[in-house]
Design a protein around this motif. Structure first.
Motif, mmCIF file in Angstrom:
data_model
loop_
_atom_site.group_PDB
_atom_site.id
_atom_site.type_symbol
_atom_site.label_atom_id
_atom_site.label_comp_id
_atom_site.label_asym_id
_atom_site.label_seq_id
_atom_site.Cartn_x
_atom_site.Cartn_y
_atom_site.Cartn_z
ATOM 1 N N LEU A 262 0.829 -1.209 0.000
ATOM 2 C CA LEU A 262 0.000 0.000 0.000
ATOM 3 C C LEU A 262 0.862 1.257 0.000
ATOM 4 O O LEU A 262 0.573 2.232 -0.707
ATOM 5 N N TYR A 263 1.910 1.218 0.789
ATOM 6 C CA TYR A 263 2.820 2.366 0.847
ATOM 7 C C TYR A 263 3.465 2.615 -0.529
ATOM 8 O O TYR A 263 3.512 3.741 -1.027
ATOM 9 N N GLN A 264 3.980 1.543 -1.144
ATOM 10 C CA GLN A 264 4.665 1.682 -2.427
ATOM 11 C C GLN A 264 3.700 2.159 -3.519
ATOM 12 O O GLN A 264 4.087 2.934 -4.403
ATOM 13 N N LEU A 265 2.454 1.687 -3.473
ATOM 14 C CA LEU A 265 1.449 2.129 -4.447
ATOM 15 C C LEU A 265 1.226 3.642 -4.330
ATOM 16 O O LEU A 265 1.178 4.359 -5.347
ATOM 17 N N PHE A 266 1.084 4.142 -3.114
ATOM 18 C CA PHE A 266 0.844 5.572 -2.896
ATOM 19 C C PHE A 266 1.981 6.417 -3.469
ATOM 20 O O PHE A 266 1.756 7.368 -4.214
ATOM 21 N N TRP A 267 3.233 6.061 -3.137
ATOM 22 C CA TRP A 267 4.361 6.875 -3.576
ATOM 23 C C TRP A 267 4.636 6.713 -5.064
ATOM 24 O O TRP A 267 5.119 7.641 -5.712
ATOM 25 N N SER A 268 4.324 5.542 -5.613
ATOM 26 C CA SER A 268 4.494 5.351 -7.063
ATOM 27 C C SER A 268 3.562 6.262 -7.837
ATOM 28 O O SER A 268 3.955 6.879 -8.841
ATOM 29 N N VAL A 269 2.310 6.357 -7.385
ATOM 30 C CA VAL A 269 1.338 7.235 -8.045
ATOM 31 C C VAL A 269 1.784 8.693 -7.936
ATOM 32 O O VAL A 269 1.759 9.451 -8.925
ATOM 33 N N LEU A 273 2.866 11.136 -11.097
ATOM 34 C CA LEU A 273 2.197 12.408 -11.376
ATOM 35 C C LEU A 273 3.221 13.542 -11.517
ATOM 36 O O LEU A 273 3.123 14.383 -12.423
ATOM 37 N N ALA A 274 4.200 13.561 -10.632
ATOM 38 C CA ALA A 274 5.239 14.605 -10.688
ATOM 39 C C ALA A 274 6.063 14.466 -11.959
ATOM 40 O O ALA A 274 6.361 15.465 -12.644
ATOM 41 N N THR A 275 6.444 13.232 -12.300
ATOM 42 C CA THR A 275 7.226 13.000 -13.511
ATOM 43 C C THR A 275 6.425 13.381 -14.751
ATOM 44 O O THR A 275 6.957 13.982 -15.699
ATOM 45 N N GLY A 276 5.129 13.032 -14.759
ATOM 46 C CA GLY A 276 4.278 13.385 -15.888
ATOM 47 C C GLY A 276 4.185 14.887 -16.083
ATOM 48 O O GLY A 276 4.246 15.390 -17.220
ATOM 49 N N ALA A 277 4.043 15.623 -14.989
ATOM 50 C CA ALA A 277 3.959 17.092 -15.069
ATOM 51 C C ALA A 277 5.243 17.681 -15.643
ATOM 52 O O ALA A 277 5.203 18.614 -16.472
ATOM 53 N N VAL A 278 6.375 17.143 -15.231
ATOM 54 C CA VAL A 278 7.666 17.625 -15.736
ATOM 55 C C VAL A 278 7.801 17.324 -17.226
ATOM 56 O O VAL A 278 8.301 18.155 -18.016
ATOM 57 N N LEU A 279 7.372 16.138 -17.660
ATOM 58 C CA LEU A 279 7.452 15.775 -19.073
ATOM 59 C C LEU A 279 6.568 16.674 -19.926
ATOM 60 O O LEU A 279 6.944 17.054 -21.049
ATOM 61 N N ILE A 280 5.381 17.002 -19.434
ATOM 62 C CA ILE A 280 4.491 17.928 -20.165
ATOM 63 C C ILE A 280 5.183 19.281 -20.358
ATOM 64 O O ILE A 280 5.139 19.884 -21.435
ATOM 65 N N TYR A 281 5.868 19.730 -19.308
ATOM 66 C CA TYR A 281 6.581 21.012 -19.378
ATOM 67 C C TYR A 281 7.666 20.978 -20.448
ATOM 68 O O TYR A 281 7.751 21.904 -21.300
#
Length: 601
Positions: A262-269, A273-281
């Protein structure tokens, strides 16, 4: 905030343990350690380098067509890319091989350190403590830990290089991106370390369950217990006990894994999201012409490298926080201070006195008194027999004489000096003993006897002399290979009867008949008939000059051969004297002697 403060406060201690772990690598094999870490660093550097080369290749292709004959920058970049890719692929199996070899070496090194620690413990109190066995099991069955620790160190080194290289490449386009990723990584590190610590498989409650499950599974499978287990049909009981314990263990581990998942799922998501935002930029920057296609690829590759480095290094740190707890257990155990202090006095060649007890009190648990002896002398140049009913303290008294334990109060003297004053190893080297629970070594007969004086294990004439004293020569003709006959069932050898094993143990003790000043025999004839018993004690009586001979026996018939008898009752000295003197006293000894004699009338 308080928890974070406590976490940071522990960092110096954790760091010292990590350096201790690195030192273990170096001590067990400096060459393999150097090779593994060199390959790990080289692999970590080649990853970012390949990303940079691929970006250069794409930019060159966009500027000019690929012409092999021209040997331009594009061709050299492509060749370098192919070459470095081959190196990475070639180094991977070499690194895995070195990791496996180093793991095996480290396991062997820790086993040696454990044996060294066992030798350094002078008393046997530690060996009778349940936590001692849990700690030794954690260290002995350490393949998982050793493999994990090798991986942790490799990942940490690799992660540091990947983060540094990724930061440099990303910083050329967006310096704030590495800072963002690090901000996300710090709380992840904290919570992962905390959770891994809570779910650590090496923690005491898990290891206790493992040890108990192994015990239940092992009892029906070993030859020493097979007879009684079948007699009382105990296999179903041990099978049920094993199932219940293993299910409890599985339930504990299952809950741990759910928390981690559960912990790993939370931090992976969150990280995605952070990586996706950076890639969009960065894609928007590329669409606006601010960066080239190669730069876009370089940025994406660098971001991937940076995140992989963070995941590797911080996962290593998080798991390392858990594994350093294991490492801390190993360090604490191997470097723990012994409770029994060693003396410096060496035994003199000439002795003038035997043992003397002065107001000795002893208990194993600090509660129930096992021995309470105000005054007692065990003389030199005589055979002393300790007699008394079961639980009277006879075997405990022997353990105090050999300094396996120290009295809680009072003192024991030998040759006029307190036992605590003597160097323990030197003192015991001048003693020999047959214990009630003597060992049956799964080795040849020669080694089973020779263990009494390990330096003379290859001296067949000395072994033959000792075997004649103990009576092994009486059944030697039955053994197909004589002294080279393998004994015990573990390695397919020959098993002996109880009386034959006891004669082997007596012979082992007499490997030191010349060097030993103290001869101790705890129920040495319990499995022997009265005729062999009488023969052995007649031999003992001829060895008393300059020696202190002590025999523990439940057979009062044995005491008839003694120069001195000590009758113990409930940990106290009830009577002392010769056989005839104690019979005349008409007290406890005489009553017990008559009771035993009536069995043979």
């Amino acid at each position: 905030m308080l928890k974070m403060y406590l976490f940071l406060k522990k960092l110096p201690q954790t760091s010292s343990l990590i350096f201790y772990g690195l030192a273990l690598f170096w001590r067990c094999d400096p060459l393999k350690t150097s090779i593994l870490f060199f390959i790990t660093l080289l692999n970590a550097l080649l990853g970012p380098l390949l990303v940079w080369l691929s970006a250069e290749v794409i930019d060159e292709i966009s500027r000019s067509p690929f012409e092999l004959s021209s040997w331009n920058t594009l061709v050299w970049a492509a060749i370098a890319y192919i070459g470095f890719t081959l190196i990475v692929d070639a180094l991977q199996p070499v690194a895995e091989m070195q990791k496996r070899l180093l793991t095996a070496k480290l396991e062997a090194y820790l086993d040696e350190q454990l044996m060294k620690k066992a030798v350094s413990i002078p008393d046997i109190a530690a060996f009778e403590d349940a936590s001692f066995h849990t700690n030794t099991q954690i260290i002995r069955y350490n393949e998982y830990f050793v493999t994990m620790w090798v991986t942790i160190v490799s990942q940490t080194l690799s992660g540091i290089v990947m983060i540094a290289a990724g930061s440099l490449m990303i910083g050329m386009f967006a310096p704030w991106v590495p800072i963002l990723f690090l901000i996300l990584a710090v709380p992840k590190l904290y919570w992962e370390a905390k959770l891994n610590n809570a779910t650590f498989e090496g923690r005491k409650e898990v290891q206790d369950l493992r040890r108990r499950a192994e015990y239940y599974a092992g009892v029906p499978l070993i030859p020493e217990t097979a007879g009684e287990v079948k007699m009382y049909n105990l296999v179903p009981f041990f099978k049920t006990s094993y199932r219940n314990t293993s299910m409890k263990l599985l339930h504990t581990l299952s809950n741990d894994q759910k928390k981690l998942a559960l912990y790993q799922l939370f931090w992976s998501v969150l990280q995605s999201l952070a990586t996706g935002a950076v890639l969009i930029y960065i894609v928007r920057q590329a669409l606006q012409g601010a960066v080239s296609v190669g730069d876009l690829l370089l940025f994406i590759g660098a971001a991937v490298q940076f995140n992989e480095g963070i995941n590797e290094m911080f996962a290593a740190f998080a798991i390392g926080a858990r594994e350093t707890r294991h490492l801390g257990n190993i360090h604490s155990f191997l470097h723990s201070k012994n409770s029994m202090e060693n003396g410096e006095t060496m035994l003199p060649d000439q002795k003038s006195e035997g043992f003397a007890f002065d107001h000795v009190l002893f208990s194993y648990d600090g509660d129930k008194t096992v021995l309470d002896i105000e005054k007692l002398d065990i003389p030199l140049n005589k055979t002393t027999v300790l007699v008394g009913e079961n639980g009277s303290g006879k075997s405990t008294l022997i353990k105090l004489l050999l300094r396996y334990f120290d009295p809680n109060q009072g003192a024991i003297f030998y040759n006029g000096m307190p036992l605590k004053a003597y160097d323990i190893e030197h003192f015991r080297s001048h003693a020999t003993a047959v214990f009630q629970d003597f060992l049956k070594y799964e080795m040849t007969l020669k080694h089973n006897i020779g263990m009494g004086d390990i330096s003379s294990c290859g001296d067949l004439s000395k072994i033959e002399s000792a075997s004649m004293f103990g009576g092994v020569d009486l059944f030697l003709h039955k053994l197909e290979n004589g002294y080279e006959t393998e004994l015990g069932r573990l390695f397919g050898g020959r098993n002996l009867s109880g009386g034959e094993w006891q004669r082997v143990a007596i012979s082992r003790a007499f490997m030191r008949d010349e060097s030993a000043d103290i001869l101790i025999f705890d129920e040495p004839s319990s499995a022997l008939d009265v005729f062999i018993e009488e023969e052995i004690f007649n031999k003992l009586n001829r060895l008393t000059q300059g020696k202190t001979v002590i025999i523990v026996s439940h057979r009062l018939s044995t005491a008839r051969f003694a120069d001195h008898i000590v009758f113990l009752e409930k940990g106290k000295v009830a009577e002392t004297g010769t056989h005839d003197e104690l019979i005349k006293n008409q007290a406890q000894y005489a009553n017990l002697y008559r009771l035993q004699a009536e069995k043979y009338v």
